[in-house]
Enzyme design. Structure first.
Site, mmCIF file in Angstrom:
data_model
loop_
_atom_site.group_PDB
_atom_site.id
_atom_site.type_symbol
_atom_site.label_atom_id
_atom_site.label_comp_id
_atom_site.label_asym_id
_atom_site.label_seq_id
_atom_site.Cartn_x
_atom_site.Cartn_y
_atom_site.Cartn_z
ATOM 1 N N ARG A 178 0.841 -1.199 0.000
ATOM 2 C CA ARG A 178 0.000 0.000 0.000
ATOM 3 C C ARG A 178 0.876 1.250 0.000
ATOM 4 O O ARG A 178 0.570 2.232 -0.684
ATOM 5 C CB ARG A 178 -0.938 0.012 1.208
ATOM 6 C CG ARG A 178 -2.055 -1.000 1.119
ATOM 7 C CD ARG A 178 -3.027 -0.868 2.278
ATOM 8 N NE ARG A 178 -3.819 0.352 2.193
ATOM 9 C CZ ARG A 178 -4.599 0.792 3.175
ATOM 10 N NH1 ARG A 178 -4.653 0.138 4.326
ATOM 11 N NH2 ARG A 178 -5.296 1.904 3.024
ATOM 12 N N CYS A 237 -0.998 6.635 9.001
ATOM 13 C CA CYS A 237 -1.373 5.351 8.397
ATOM 14 C C CYS A 237 -2.437 5.645 7.348
ATOM 15 O O CYS A 237 -2.352 6.644 6.646
ATOM 16 C CB CYS A 237 -1.857 4.374 9.463
ATOM 17 S SG CYS A 237 -3.272 4.974 10.423
#
Length: 279
Positions: A178, A237
């Protein structure tokens, strides 16, 4: 460990009148998992907090997918589960630390120092025959006076001013694919905040099948060693949840840092913000 307790300590202190145990189990893909798990069995006297509805507020144009609720909302939530300034908070999940770390971080941000995460979660408590029950204990409302630690939290503008600074480490806590932009299951854009480094949040854990616990202090120090050379560390995040286990790990080894709560989902809500990919 400065911010964690083990199952033996918890079992031996269950009768402490100041102890508030908080069940933070959740699953981002199964919104009912937390309540279902709590109803099926929780640590004796534990109260439950819902990550989606009580530790996050409604999504708006900016702020990310899990915005931090306002101070009054948080105060009400915590007082309603019995938290006062002299409470000793122990929070747990199944062991991956994400939900409990979110609660731990929010309470630290609000000025509640006696807040701890149960290492290994409910499974380690079961292993030592700690009492698990379906009964819901009565709650005495708390009295929580808040003293914000405002230097723990930063916004998008703060991060943007520090891109590519040699003395600032911006830490992306998501899994590597990611971070690279190879895979993005949730957000509209793939990649990472420019100049960010990748420290996957689950790398602070020892994983043995279904058994999870935080790595030793020595291993955590080795893991975060290269961050000591920076004057400032900022952690993010996807939406502000899994940055919190990294915050917990950094706190354990004494590395000061700040959390960008809106995280990547907030960053990309501003169309002019650039995103880097490593494809």
């Amino acid at each position: 460990m400065r911010n964690l307790v083990n199952a033996i300590w918890l079992k031996e202190n269950l009768n402490n009148e100041k102890l508030v145990i908080v069940d933070c189990r959740f699953d981002l893909m199964d919104k009912q998992y937390g309540k279902r798990s709590y109803d099926e069995g929780h640590i004796k006297d534990a109260v439950r907090v819902d990550l989606e509805t009580e530790l996050s507020s409604k999504v708006k144009e900016h702020g990310g997918r899990h915005p931090i609720p306002n101070i009054e909302e948080l105060k009400n939530t915590f007082e309603n589960i019995g938290i006062s300034n002299d409470s000793i908070i122990v929070t747990y999940d199944d062991g991956d630390l994400a939900g409990p770390s979110r609660l731990w971080w929010i309470l630290k941000y609000l000025g509640h120092e006696n807040t701890y995460v149960l290492d290994g979660g409910i499974n380690t408590f079961k292993e030592i025959n700690g009492e698990i029950t379906q009964e819901v204990s009565p709650i005495n409302k708390g009295d929580f006076k808040i003293e914000l630690n405002e230097d723990m939290r930063v916004n998008m503008e703060y991060v943007k001013e520090r891109l590519y600074k040699d003395n600032v480490a911006i830490i992306d806590s998501r899994e590597n694919k990611r971070y690279k932009g190879e895979f993005e299951p949730v957000d509209k854009r793939a990649g990472h905040i420019p100049s960010a480094l990748n420290y996957f949040w689950m790398d602070i854990l020892n994983i043995d099948g279904a058994k999870l616990n935080i790595k030793s202090l020595e291993n955590l120090k080795n893991h975060f060693e290269s961050l000591k050379k920076y004057d400032e560390v900022i952690v993010y995040c996807g939406s502000g949840i899994t940055a919190c286990p990294n915050s917990l790990g950094l706190s354990e080894v004494g590395i000061k840092h700040k959390v960008y709560c809106g995280s990547f989902s907030d960053w990309i809500s501003y169309e002019n913000n650039e995103v880097e990919q490593n494809l």
